[in-house]
Design a protein around this motif. Structure first.
Motif, PDB file in Angstrom:
ATOM      1  N   GLU A  17       1.082  -1.259   0.187  1.00  0.00           N
ATOM      2  CA  GLU A  17      -0.492  -0.322   0.319  1.00  0.00           C
ATOM      3  C   GLU A  17       0.689   1.552   0.204  1.00  0.00           C
ATOM      4  O   GLU A  17       0.408   2.722  -1.029  1.00  0.00           O
ATOM      5  CB  GLU A  17      -1.230  -0.659   1.817  1.00  0.00           C
ATOM      6  N   GLU A  18       1.949   0.998   0.537  1.00  0.00           N
ATOM      7  CA  GLU A  18       2.577   2.378   0.014  1.00  0.00           C
ATOM      8  C   GLU A  18       3.780   2.110  -0.806  1.00  0.00           C
ATOM      9  O   GLU A  18       4.614   2.934  -0.981  1.00  0.00           O
ATOM     10  CB  GLU A  18       3.545   2.096   1.549  1.00  0.00           C
ATOM     11  N   GLY A  19       3.327   1.471  -1.754  1.00  0.00           N
ATOM     12  CA  GLY A  19       4.412   1.796  -2.734  1.00  0.00           C
ATOM     13  C   GLY A  19       5.780   1.301  -2.906  1.00  0.00           C
ATOM     14  O   GLY A  19       6.467   1.482  -3.717  1.00  0.00           O
ATOM     15  N   VAL A  20       6.166   0.308  -1.725  1.00  0.00           N
ATOM     16  CA  VAL A  20       7.017  -0.432  -1.968  1.00  0.00           C
ATOM     17  C   VAL A  20       7.653  -1.302  -2.455  1.00  0.00           C
ATOM     18  O   VAL A  20       7.248  -2.292  -3.105  1.00  0.00           O
ATOM     19  CB  VAL A  20       7.323  -0.664  -0.155  1.00  0.00           C
ATOM     20  N   ASP A  21       8.588  -1.236  -3.672  1.00  0.00           N
ATOM     21  CA  ASP A  21       8.588  -2.332  -4.887  1.00  0.00           C
ATOM     22  C   ASP A  21      10.297  -3.072  -4.494  1.00  0.00           C
ATOM     23  O   ASP A  21      10.316  -3.714  -5.229  1.00  0.00           O
ATOM     24  CB  ASP A  21       8.575  -1.711  -5.960  1.00  0.00           C
ATOM     25  N   THR A  22      10.838  -2.048  -3.505  1.00  0.00           N
ATOM     26  CA  THR A  22      12.611  -2.593  -3.684  1.00  0.00           C
ATOM     27  C   THR A  22      13.016  -2.705  -1.977  1.00  0.00           C
ATOM     28  O   THR A  22      12.255  -1.546  -1.283  1.00  0.00           O
ATOM     29  CB  THR A  22      13.070  -2.115  -4.144  1.00  0.00           C
ATOM     30  N   VAL A  23      13.455  -3.911  -1.332  1.00  0.00           N
ATOM     31  CA  VAL A  23      13.733  -3.856   0.120  1.00  0.00           C
ATOM     32  C   VAL A  23      14.899  -4.122  -0.044  1.00  0.00           C
ATOM     33  O   VAL A  23      15.461  -5.264  -0.621  1.00  0.00           O
ATOM     34  CB  VAL A  23      12.351  -4.480   0.893  1.00  0.00           C
ATOM     35  N   PHE A  24      15.626  -3.975   0.592  1.00  0.00           N
ATOM     36  CA  PHE A  24      16.752  -3.996   1.393  1.00  0.00           C
ATOM     37  C   PHE A  24      17.001  -4.836   2.731  1.00  0.00           C
ATOM     38  O   PHE A  24      16.443  -4.548   3.654  1.00  0.00           O
ATOM     39  CB  PHE A  24      17.590  -2.667   1.632  1.00  0.00           C
ATOM     40  N   GLY A  25      16.856  -6.406   2.817  1.00  0.00           N
ATOM     41  CA  GLY A  25      17.032  -7.288   3.277  1.00  0.00           C
ATOM     42  C   GLY A  25      18.403  -8.197   3.998  1.00  0.00           C
ATOM     43  O   GLY A  25      18.500  -8.511   2.332  1.00  0.00           O
ATOM     44  N   TYR A  26      18.566  -8.426   4.945  1.00  0.00           N
ATOM     45  CA  TYR A  26      19.342  -9.586   5.238  1.00  0.00           C
ATOM     46  C   TYR A  26      19.066 -10.653   6.202  1.00  0.00           C
ATOM     47  O   TYR A  26      18.241 -10.190   7.355  1.00  0.00           O
ATOM     48  CB  TYR A  26      20.543  -9.209   5.989  1.00  0.00           C
ATOM     49  N   PRO A  27      19.260 -11.906   6.325  1.00  0.00           N
ATOM     50  CA  PRO A  27      18.307 -12.752   6.486  1.00  0.00           C
ATOM     51  C   PRO A  27      18.868 -12.816   8.582  1.00  0.00           C
ATOM     52  O   PRO A  27      19.766 -12.453   8.517  1.00  0.00           O
ATOM     53  CB  PRO A  27      18.513 -13.502   5.985  1.00  0.00           C
ATOM     54  N   GLY A  28      17.769 -13.548   9.013  1.00  0.00           N
ATOM     55  CA  GLY A  28      18.506 -13.911  10.706  1.00  0.00           C
ATOM     56  C   GLY A  28      17.348 -14.509  11.070  1.00  0.00           C
ATOM     57  O   GLY A  28      16.237 -14.379  10.744  1.00  0.00           O
ATOM     58  N   GLY A  29      17.700 -15.102  11.746  1.00  0.00           N
ATOM     59  CA  GLY A  29      16.292 -16.187  12.839  1.00  0.00           C
ATOM     60  C   GLY A  29      15.393 -15.157  13.025  1.00  0.00           C
ATOM     61  O   GLY A  29      14.509 -15.717  13.469  1.00  0.00           O
ATOM     62  N   HIS A  41       5.850 -13.202  -2.649  1.00  0.00           N
ATOM     63  CA  HIS A  41       5.033 -11.370  -3.213  1.00  0.00           C
ATOM     64  C   HIS A  41       6.346 -11.047  -4.357  1.00  0.00           C
ATOM     65  O   HIS A  41       7.402 -10.458  -4.105  1.00  0.00           O
ATOM     66  CB  HIS A  41       5.538 -10.604  -2.210  1.00  0.00           C
ATOM     67  N   GLU A  42       6.221 -11.615  -5.545  1.00  0.00           N
ATOM     68  CA  GLU A  42       7.540 -11.067  -6.535  1.00  0.00           C
ATOM     69  C   GLU A  42       7.141 -10.319  -6.856  1.00  0.00           C
ATOM     70  O   GLU A  42       8.517  -9.303  -7.222  1.00  0.00           O
ATOM     71  CB  GLU A  42       7.340 -12.132  -7.552  1.00  0.00           C
ATOM     72  N   GLU A  43       6.306  -8.823  -6.736  1.00  0.00           N
ATOM     73  CA  GLU A  43       6.654  -7.789  -7.360  1.00  0.00           C
ATOM     74  C   GLU A  43       7.008  -7.231  -6.307  1.00  0.00           C
ATOM     75  O   GLU A  43       7.797  -5.479  -6.720  1.00  0.00           O
ATOM     76  CB  GLU A  43       5.058  -7.623  -7.283  1.00  0.00           C
ATOM     77  N   ILE A  44       7.729  -7.089  -4.873  1.00  0.00           N
ATOM     78  CA  ILE A  44       8.684  -6.497  -4.067  1.00  0.00           C
ATOM     79  C   ILE A  44      10.164  -7.252  -4.333  1.00  0.00           C
ATOM     80  O   ILE A  44      10.098  -8.463  -4.198  1.00  0.00           O
ATOM     81  CB  ILE A  44       7.799  -6.521  -3.039  1.00  0.00           C
TER      82      ILE A  44
END
Lengths: 574, 180
Positions: A17-29, A41-44
């Motif tokens: 809803e905020e129109g975010v199409d890119t997220v910078f993410g690093y995994p962890g527990g 959600h492949e659109e993000i």
């Protein structure tokens, strides 16, 4: 009444809803649930960096280049602490970020659980807002608040600490359309009376001057600023963060003022009778000795942040306003002023001491900057922090097609390369050039893998002088050339009293060319002036990130320079 | 430099006190006392803050507080008619019989309560202005060897009637004298 959904679902709904199409993410527990939701959600697009510090600088570069909010997702504990430098950087340079940190489940908070830290507590003074979500029912509102706070008023980073059980708990599915926060009402007006008072001062001035800060670039009010300068015929200087607010080749643009500003710009500030400043916080790098700052001037200060006004410099006319609104009003009144004499005096100063490096000592940084100006007429120029940054701030030419991104407030080494990658991810159609030093480059070197995997084909200009040059310059000028901890070639068996490069210096490491190649990127080494242009030509053709390592003279210094705490008119020129 | 008073309405949430107090330490503002409690609206807390500062810094403090998302309202009490009280416990130990008698006298004159007593100690409970509390402490220090003091910091509210304006003015002046 919508059906109850899990926290993780609501989080992704909020992003959409905020129109975010890119997220910078690093995994962890503590963020596995969020990642699992993003999987659907492949659109993000999820950008996976190689270190969380790289991640947040990428988000900053992305936000700066696109104007969107940069969204970060990192895990608890070390994931969270690794973004602290970036939060401080974004806070200082007013970059809108929403940073989600995973957190241990609510019942474990305070138990010294595995990978638990009080990240909200740690970042309280370097975020615009930060909160731990303690009730699933609040999640929607808090996320809405986060985006609202990050991008409105004076933008900044917001940290949302999200315990794992909140991510999985069911609760209301609504994501509010808007949010009202009783303690947060960004200024949406301009006090016309005050502004008129400010304009009257400007109009009556014999030697008026605009001081333009980063606020203009943040508000994207560049075009209005340019019109105001043209309509009033009042010359303008910028801060480093304000660079590009008006085209650098404009006849009324003088240059940067400040510690490494242009001679004419600092003299103009010193001699003007009205200083009309917009969107600057009068940082010590701009003012120098406060008692000697613009001593002859009445100062008008327009800023969106009340707290920025009359903090460092006591001003005559304070105006709290968004730059856009203030400029719109000013444009209604603005009339041409007779500044010919004043302008010709400024130009005289510029002729006396122009920005110029010697051309008889081999390849100078100025030559590289000039080539960058020639080769890249549009795009995004991103710098790291240090001497190269100041050279770029001095020599890089900007206009409406070119953007300049740099870490101005916090001065974060290691910012440049990841920020360039983030800018490229946000604007893949634009040419992104990173200007960095050999020191700063090694602070987030691992992000080359991110650039490769993301196809973020940035051109990285590494100005290699084998030194941490900015500090070495201070040692050179003020510490009798005692180069402690600034020589990057230095080994254990080097003499303690080394006074600079000599034939017995050990080789430099790393070999940036081989390093680039080891990632599948390209590396080019440039030793002399004639090779600069061909290197850029070659780099532009590549479909991979390119490192161009420029071996510049080791003891080149940034001039002019004002020693910290001295008046800005006392410049070291040679 | 002088003492100034702020009433601060904030969101009654975890971490807000830390954020407000962190501002004072982080920016080197001189915090004298800070009290906090909930208001008639349980989602809102009200703080009474006393700072020592010059005019310019005080303006900055108010602006910095105002820009916090969690801060709802900043009220400068410095030049307002207000009621202000501070709670103070003074436990005097190792008292002789004569000491006890003197303490009762002191309590009577200061109009404070003797709220507890033991074989050789007396507890005074005071709800007075900070200045009056300071005076009591000075007196006790001059007379007795072993004293334990616990004080809560000032709590203030704006006056309803104007007649007490003089009273608060009196207290404020005394504070200025103390710090100059």
């Amino acid at each position: 009444m919508a059906m109850d959904i899990t926290g993780r679902k609501l989080f992704v709904k909020a992003l959409l809803e905020e129109g975010v199409d890119t997220v910078f993410g690093y995994p962890g527990g503590m963020v596995t649930d969020i990642l699992d939701e993003l999987y659907k959600h492949e659109e993000i697009e999820l950008v996976l960096p190689r270190h969380e510090q790289g991640l947040i600088h990428e988000a900053e570069g992305y936000a700066k280049a696109t104007g969107n909010v940069g969204v970060c997702v990192v895990t608890s504990g070390p994931g969270a602490t690794n973004v602290i430098t970036g939060l401080a950087d974004a806070h200082y340079d007013n970059i809108p970020l929403v940073c989600i940190t995973g957190q241990v489940p609510l019942n474990l908070i305070g138990n010294d659980a595995f990978q638990e830290v009080d990240i909200v507590g740690m970042t309280r003074s370097i975020t615009k807002y930060g909160v731990t979500v303690r009730d699933r029912r609040d999640l929607g509102k808090i996320l809405k608040m986060a985006f609202h706070i990050a991008k409105t008023g004076k933008p900044g980073p917001v940290l949302i600490d999200l315990p794992k059980d909140i991510q999985t708990a069911s609760g209301p599915g609504e994501y509010p359309k808007e949010v009202s926060i009783r303690g947060y009402k960004p200024n949406e007006n301009v006090h016309v009376g005050q502004l008129k008072k400010g304009y009257k001062l400007l109009k009556a001035a014999k030697k008026p001057l605009f001081l333009v800060g980063g606020g203009i670039n943040i508000a994207r009010a560049n075009e209005k600023m340019l019109r105001l300068v043209e309509q009033t015929k009042v010359p303008a200087v910028t801060t480093v963060m304000g660079k590009g607010a008006i085209p650098t080749d404009h006849p009324y643009y003088i240059g940067n003022s400040g510690m490494h500003g242009k001679y004419a710009a600092n003299l103009a500030v010193g001699q003007c009778d009205v200083l009309f400043s917009i969107g600057t916080r009068f940082n010590d790098r701009i003012t120098g000795d406060l008692n000697e700052f613009a001593p002859n001037a009445q100062i008008v200060h327009v800023d969106i942040d009340t707290a920025a006004i009359s903090r460092n410099v006591v001003v005559d006319v304070p105006i709290v306003a968004d730059a856009n609104l203030a400029l719109e009003k000013l444009l209604e009144w603005a009339e041409p002023q007779d500044t010919d004499e004043w302008l010709s005096r400024i130009r005289e100063w510029d002729r006396e001491n122009p920005l110029e490096m010697r051309r008889d000592k081999g390849m100078t940084p100025q030559m590289i900057m000039e080539q960058i100006n020639e080769q890249f007429t549009e795009g995004v120029i991103v710098t790291d922090v240090g001497q190269h940054q100041m050279w770029a701030a001095q020599y890089i030419e900007l206009n409406e097609k070119k953007q300049f991104i740099t870490s101005g407030g916090l001065g974060t080494m290691g910012f440049g390369f990841p920020a360039a990658i983030g800018a490229k991810i946000g604007c893949p159609e634009k040419q992104v050039v990173c200007i960095t030093g050999d020191g700063g480059m090694q602070m987030n070197l691992q992000e080359l893998a991110t650039a490769m995997t993301q196809g973020a084909n940035v051109i990285v200009c590494i100005l290699n002088n084998c030194y941490l040059g900015m500090v070495r310059q201070m040692q050179q000028l003020f510490y009798g050339k005692r180069y402690k901890a600034t020589c990057l070639r230095r080994r254990k068996d080097c003499p303690n009293d080394c006074k600079g490069p000599n034939p017995s210096c050990p080789p430099y490491e790393p070999d940036f060319v081989k390093l680039a190649e080891s990632y599948g990127a390209m590396g080019i080494r440039v030793m002399k002036e004639e090779e600069i242009a061909p290197a850029f030509e070659k780099a532009k053709e590549q479909k991979v990130p390119v490192f161009i390592e420029f071996m510049i003279a080791a003891e080149e210094i940034v001039l002019p320079m004002v020693k910290g705490g001295n008046p800005m008119t006392e410049m070291i020129l040679k | 430099m002088k003492n100034r008073w702020i009433a601060l309405y904030v969101e009654n949430q975890v971490g807000v006190l830390a954020k407000v107090s962190g501002l004072f330490s982080g920016k080197s503002y001189n915090l004298q006392s800070l009290t906090v409690g909930t208001t008639e609206d349980e989602t809102v807390s009200r703080m009474t803050i006393c700072v020592t500062s010059d005019d310019i810094t005080f303006e900055q403090i108010k602006k910095q507080l105002n820009r916090m998302v969690e801060v709802i309202k900043v009220i400068d009490l410095t030049d307002m008619p207000i009621h202000m009280k501070e709670i103070l416990f003074a436990k005097v130990k190792n008292c002789s019989v004569a000491d006890k008698a003197e303490l009762f006298q002191i309590a009577q004159v200061f109009q404070v309560e003797v709220s507890d007593i033991g074989t050789d100690s007396v507890l005074l409970e005071c709800k007075m202005t900070e200045r009056r509390n300071n005076e009591l402490i000075d007196l006790l220090r001059s007379k007795f060897q072993q004293i334990e003091i616990v004080r809560g910091g000032g709590v203030a509210i704006e006056s309803i009637s104007t007649s007490c304006a003089g009273r608060s003015e009196y207290f404020r002046l005394s504070h200025q004298q103390k710090t100059t």
